[in-house]
Motif scaffolding. Sequence first.
Motif, PDB file in Angstrom:
ATOM      1  N   ALA A 137       0.834  -1.207   0.000  1.00  0.00           N
ATOM      2  CA  ALA A 137       0.000   0.000   0.000  1.00  0.00           C
ATOM      3  C   ALA A 137       0.865   1.252   0.000  1.00  0.00           C
ATOM      4  O   ALA A 137       0.561   2.242  -0.684  1.00  0.00           O
ATOM      5  CB  ALA A 137      -0.932  -0.011   1.209  1.00  0.00           C
ATOM      6  N   LEU A 138       1.953   1.219   0.756  1.00  0.00           N
ATOM      7  CA  LEU A 138       2.868   2.362   0.802  1.00  0.00           C
ATOM      8  C   LEU A 138       3.516   2.582  -0.560  1.00  0.00           C
ATOM      9  O   LEU A 138       3.604   3.716  -1.049  1.00  0.00           O
ATOM     10  CB  LEU A 138       3.933   2.117   1.874  1.00  0.00           C
ATOM     11  N   ALA A 139       3.965   1.498  -1.175  1.00  0.00           N
ATOM     12  CA  ALA A 139       4.616   1.614  -2.484  1.00  0.00           C
ATOM     13  C   ALA A 139       3.646   2.110  -3.553  1.00  0.00           C
ATOM     14  O   ALA A 139       4.019   2.914  -4.423  1.00  0.00           O
ATOM     15  CB  ALA A 139       5.204   0.267  -2.888  1.00  0.00           C
ATOM     16  N   ASP A 140       2.399   1.637  -3.499  1.00  0.00           N
ATOM     17  CA  ASP A 140       1.399   2.025  -4.497  1.00  0.00           C
ATOM     18  C   ASP A 140       0.686   3.329  -4.146  1.00  0.00           C
ATOM     19  O   ASP A 140      -0.100   3.833  -4.956  1.00  0.00           O
ATOM     20  CB  ASP A 140       0.349   0.916  -4.647  1.00  0.00           C
ATOM     21  N   GLU A 141       0.926   3.824  -2.935  1.00  0.00           N
ATOM     22  CA  GLU A 141       0.284   5.057  -2.445  1.00  0.00           C
ATOM     23  C   GLU A 141      -1.239   4.930  -2.469  1.00  0.00           C
ATOM     24  O   GLU A 141      -1.954   5.798  -2.967  1.00  0.00           O
ATOM     25  CB  GLU A 141       0.746   6.276  -3.248  1.00  0.00           C
ATOM     26  N   VAL A 142      -1.728   3.823  -1.898  1.00  0.00           N
ATOM     27  CA  VAL A 142      -3.166   3.589  -1.820  1.00  0.00           C
ATOM     28  C   VAL A 142      -3.522   3.225  -0.384  1.00  0.00           C
ATOM     29  O   VAL A 142      -2.656   2.831   0.406  1.00  0.00           O
ATOM     30  CB  VAL A 142      -3.615   2.462  -2.783  1.00  0.00           C
ATOM     31  N   PRO A 143      -4.801   3.311  -0.015  1.00  0.00           N
ATOM     32  CA  PRO A 143      -5.208   2.954   1.349  1.00  0.00           C
ATOM     33  C   PRO A 143      -5.038   1.461   1.628  1.00  0.00           C
ATOM     34  O   PRO A 143      -5.004   0.626   0.716  1.00  0.00           O
ATOM     35  CB  PRO A 143      -6.683   3.344   1.401  1.00  0.00           C
ATOM     36  N   LEU A 144      -4.977   1.146   2.923  1.00  0.00           N
ATOM     37  CA  LEU A 144      -4.920  -0.227   3.393  1.00  0.00           C
ATOM     38  C   LEU A 144      -6.190  -0.530   4.172  1.00  0.00           C
ATOM     39  O   LEU A 144      -6.572   0.229   5.073  1.00  0.00           O
ATOM     40  CB  LEU A 144      -3.701  -0.440   4.300  1.00  0.00           C
ATOM     41  N   VAL A 145      -6.855  -1.629   3.833  1.00  0.00           N
ATOM     42  CA  VAL A 145      -8.059  -2.066   4.543  1.00  0.00           C
ATOM     43  C   VAL A 145      -7.760  -3.415   5.191  1.00  0.00           C
ATOM     44  O   VAL A 145      -7.346  -4.363   4.517  1.00  0.00           O
ATOM     45  CB  VAL A 145      -9.264  -2.201   3.586  1.00  0.00           C
ATOM     46  N   LEU A 146      -7.958  -3.487   6.498  1.00  0.00           N
ATOM     47  CA  LEU A 146      -7.746  -4.715   7.254  1.00  0.00           C
ATOM     48  C   LEU A 146      -9.092  -5.232   7.740  1.00  0.00           C
ATOM     49  O   LEU A 146      -9.872  -4.468   8.324  1.00  0.00           O
ATOM     50  CB  LEU A 146      -6.842  -4.457   8.469  1.00  0.00           C
ATOM     51  N   VAL A 147      -9.366  -6.493   7.514  1.00  0.00           N
ATOM     52  CA  VAL A 147     -10.573  -7.126   8.051  1.00  0.00           C
ATOM     53  C   VAL A 147     -10.099  -8.167   9.054  1.00  0.00           C
ATOM     54  O   VAL A 147      -9.448  -9.152   8.682  1.00  0.00           O
ATOM     55  CB  VAL A 147     -11.415  -7.780   6.942  1.00  0.00           C
ATOM     56  N   THR A 148     -10.395  -7.940  10.326  1.00  0.00           N
ATOM     57  CA  THR A 148      -9.827  -8.767  11.385  1.00  0.00           C
ATOM     58  C   THR A 148     -10.822  -9.798  11.899  1.00  0.00           C
ATOM     59  O   THR A 148     -12.016  -9.539  12.004  1.00  0.00           O
ATOM     60  CB  THR A 148      -9.351  -7.902  12.564  1.00  0.00           C
ATOM     61  N   ALA A 149     -10.298 -10.973  12.215  1.00  0.00           N
ATOM     62  CA  ALA A 149     -11.053 -12.049  12.858  1.00  0.00           C
ATOM     63  C   ALA A 149     -10.015 -12.935  13.518  1.00  0.00           C
ATOM     64  O   ALA A 149      -9.313 -13.687  12.839  1.00  0.00           O
ATOM     65  CB  ALA A 149     -11.876 -12.834  11.845  1.00  0.00           C
ATOM     66  N   SER A 150      -9.863 -12.824  14.832  1.00  0.00           N
ATOM     67  CA  SER A 150      -8.738 -13.483  15.476  1.00  0.00           C
ATOM     68  C   SER A 150      -8.978 -13.666  16.960  1.00  0.00           C
ATOM     69  O   SER A 150      -9.588 -12.823  17.617  1.00  0.00           O
ATOM     70  CB  SER A 150      -7.464 -12.651  15.268  1.00  0.00           C
ATOM     71  N   GLY A 151      -8.432 -14.767  17.479  1.00  0.00           N
ATOM     72  CA  GLY A 151      -8.431 -14.975  18.912  1.00  0.00           C
ATOM     73  C   GLY A 151      -7.201 -14.397  19.581  1.00  0.00           C
ATOM     74  O   GLY A 151      -7.123 -14.373  20.808  1.00  0.00           O
ATOM     75  N   GLY A 152      -6.223 -13.912  18.798  1.00  0.00           N
ATOM     76  CA  GLY A 152      -5.026 -13.308  19.378  1.00  0.00           C
ATOM     77  C   GLY A 152      -3.757 -13.876  18.775  1.00  0.00           C
ATOM     78  O   GLY A 152      -3.768 -14.501  17.713  1.00  0.00           O
ATOM     79  N   ALA A 153      -2.636 -13.652  19.452  1.00  0.00           N
ATOM     80  CA  ALA A 153      -1.339 -14.119  18.971  1.00  0.00           C
ATOM     81  C   ALA A 153      -1.254 -15.642  19.071  1.00  0.00           C
ATOM     82  O   ALA A 153      -1.903 -16.270  19.908  1.00  0.00           O
ATOM     83  CB  ALA A 153      -0.217 -13.471  19.768  1.00  0.00           C
ATOM     84  N   ARG A 154      -0.441 -16.238  18.212  1.00  0.00           N
ATOM     85  CA  ARG A 154      -0.357 -17.699  18.106  1.00  0.00           C
ATOM     86  C   ARG A 154       0.606 -18.263  19.142  1.00  0.00           C
ATOM     87  O   ARG A 154       1.820 -18.061  19.060  1.00  0.00           O
ATOM     88  CB  ARG A 154       0.072 -18.091  16.693  1.00  0.00           C
ATOM     89  N   MET A 155       0.060 -19.002  20.094  1.00  0.00           N
ATOM     90  CA  MET A 155       0.861 -19.546  21.194  1.00  0.00           C
ATOM     91  C   MET A 155       1.983 -20.441  20.699  1.00  0.00           C
ATOM     92  O   MET A 155       3.076 -20.462  21.281  1.00  0.00           O
ATOM     93  CB  MET A 155      -0.039 -20.357  22.136  1.00  0.00           C
ATOM     94  N   GLN A 156       1.746 -21.198  19.644  1.00  0.00           N
ATOM     95  CA  GLN A 156       2.714 -22.183  19.193  1.00  0.00           C
ATOM     96  C   GLN A 156       3.991 -21.566  18.629  1.00  0.00           C
ATOM     97  O   GLN A 156       4.937 -22.283  18.334  1.00  0.00           O
ATOM     98  CB  GLN A 156       2.086 -23.095  18.126  1.00  0.00           C
ATOM     99  N   GLU A 157       4.014 -20.241  18.486  1.00  0.00           N
ATOM    100  CA  GLU A 157       5.228 -19.584  18.013  1.00  0.00           C
ATOM    101  C   GLU A 157       5.859 -18.711  19.093  1.00  0.00           C
ATOM    102  O   GLU A 157       6.754 -17.916  18.830  1.00  0.00           O
ATOM    103  CB  GLU A 157       4.925 -18.782  16.743  1.00  0.00           C
ATOM    104  N   GLY A 158       5.363 -18.867  20.334  1.00  0.00           N
ATOM    105  CA  GLY A 158       5.983 -18.210  21.469  1.00  0.00           C
ATOM    106  C   GLY A 158       6.056 -16.702  21.334  1.00  0.00           C
ATOM    107  O   GLY A 158       5.192 -16.059  20.733  1.00  0.00           O
ATOM    108  N   ALA A 159       7.111 -16.127  21.907  1.00  0.00           N
ATOM    109  CA  ALA A 159       7.250 -14.671  21.926  1.00  0.00           C
ATOM    110  C   ALA A 159       7.435 -14.086  20.531  1.00  0.00           C
ATOM    111  O   ALA A 159       7.197 -12.893  20.328  1.00  0.00           O
ATOM    112  CB  ALA A 159       8.411 -14.262  22.823  1.00  0.00           C
ATOM    113  N   LEU A 160       7.855 -14.895  19.563  1.00  0.00           N
ATOM    114  CA  LEU A 160       7.976 -14.378  18.200  1.00  0.00           C
ATOM    115  C   LEU A 160       6.621 -13.942  17.654  1.00  0.00           C
ATOM    116  O   LEU A 160       6.533 -12.990  16.879  1.00  0.00           O
ATOM    117  CB  LEU A 160       8.605 -15.425  17.281  1.00  0.00           C
ATOM    118  N   SER A 161       5.553 -14.628  18.046  1.00  0.00           N
ATOM    119  CA  SER A 161       4.224 -14.195  17.611  1.00  0.00           C
ATOM    120  C   SER A 161       3.850 -12.877  18.277  1.00  0.00           C
ATOM    121  O   SER A 161       3.184 -12.030  17.669  1.00  0.00           O
ATOM    122  CB  SER A 161       3.179 -15.268  17.916  1.00  0.00           C
TER     123      SER A 161
END
Length: 573
Positions: A137-161
């Motif tokens: 979006a930054l390179a193309d100079e256009v808006p960014l739209v995020l559609v979220t659906a999540s329980g949170g950070a992924r435990m199986q990847e530890g602090a990296l998540s």
Amino acid sequence: MTATAPREGQLWSRCGGCATLLYRKRLRRNLDVCPECGAHARVAAPERLLQIVDPGSFTALPERPAEVDPIGFVDLLPYPHRLTAARAGTGLPEAVVCGTAAVGRQPCVLAVMDFRFLGGSLGCVVGELITLAAERALADEVPLVLVTASGGARMQEGALSLMQMATVSQAIAALREAGLLTVSVLTDPTYGGVAASFATNTDVVLAESGARMGFAGPRVIRQVTGRDLPEGFQTADFLLRHGQVDMVVPRHALRGRLVALLAAARAGRRPASRPGVPRQEPSPLVARPAGGAAATTAPGPGGDAWETVRLARHPGRPTTLDYLETAFDGFVELHGDRLGADCPAVVGGLARLDGRPVMVIGHQKGHTTAELVGRNFGMASPAGHRKALRLMRLAARLGLPVVTLVDTPGADPGVRAEEQGQAAAIAESILALTVLPTPVVAVITGEGGSGGALALAVADRVLMLQHAVYSVISPEGCAAILWPDRGAAPQAARALRLTAPDLCRLGIVDDLVPEPTPAAHHDPQAAARALREAVLAHLLPLLDVPPATLVRRRRQRFRRFGAARLGARAGAR
């Protein structure tokens, strides 16, 4: 009760809201919204794109990062097996679909999360893909739209998540600086690390009708507080009443609202107004090398990660105020968020370190039961995060470096904290630290719990006391979700790779600060001297770095966590 989208091949579907039996084709024509009660069923990412974008306009981003298993996580199943099952069940490579598209002929970049894929959890690949979408979006100079659906950070990847919260947030910050619109659409559910970062730090936050959003989930809040939750708690209408979203939009009106926002952003944009913001080159995701150093369990005094967790929580362990008396000089405490509260779980103010003025901010627990209760066990409220943010910004204006001392089991998960916007408060602190034009050194002194810890740890240098811990979730919380019972907390502690040596190997922590034998609470004065020497050693080289270079390097530091370059890091140690 949340409605559930019908499965492929079903002729009929029962509404999760009113229990009406509905003809599937009729339900699909109505965008999976019950025509009887208006309940919005969850929608898969491909279906969501069909509902939003102009026909034939979506082009998926070409990047397909490799699969990662950064810490070799195993609960009842190895993590790669869970990934394989999620891919088979959804037909998607990961929990987000990203690409370019037009919405009402307005160009944009979209990142659409899919809750079906491991609960839409935020891991290294998801963070990488959303960051790449923001960079496109930054390179193309256009808006960014995020559609979220999540329980949170992924435990199986530890602090990296956990680091992905900062990685994506700084990509949002770059779009802000470039004057490009960012929009998030909260769908059901949006919780945890996603809620406390990019879902709430965009320019405009929409909530789909029936969506729920919060930092802590209802089950966690009930367990911690022992209270029944208010009617409609954390729902879209609740969020609107408490000033946490711009609007609540029914699904059939969502596309129209996005078209209006994107058109306004395009009409108001001047072609030559974009400042020069260098694009940070991403590193390719790499798989964890077999038998790599990242899979080693870090020993505590008893040779076990769970023993280290117990030491990190010891009530005699030095607190932030203890270190301010011994490792720093002349501390002058500053109070209040200037919005109506002063959180006792966060202390901060001016101090001197080797004669140099600094701003010190940290979590404060206490030693006695009365102190712990009075300080809310070091769990910051939104007022605490906003106080910290105020002091960080004051330090930047005065040209003072910031030192943060992190010791919290996590942010306050109470009802009142959710009403006051806990997720957004954490998100804003993370976002502000990614652009703060002054040196920042963070020290994990005890517990570094989840987003509440990260809110003070987006720094140029991150240090960690020898027997401290830093994790995406508590071992007890991880065990309750992935193991049959909380009794598996010691196993979860080992699987999460949450000790200082583990996190140094992963590149999350820059240096381990030794503690007196057997731990800091046995000789607080020696622990304070070690902390003082370590902070000075890492802070002094930063004082001569120009602010713009500081910010660029800090962003590069967190940008690499999206790529999880563990092999090179492990091999260098």
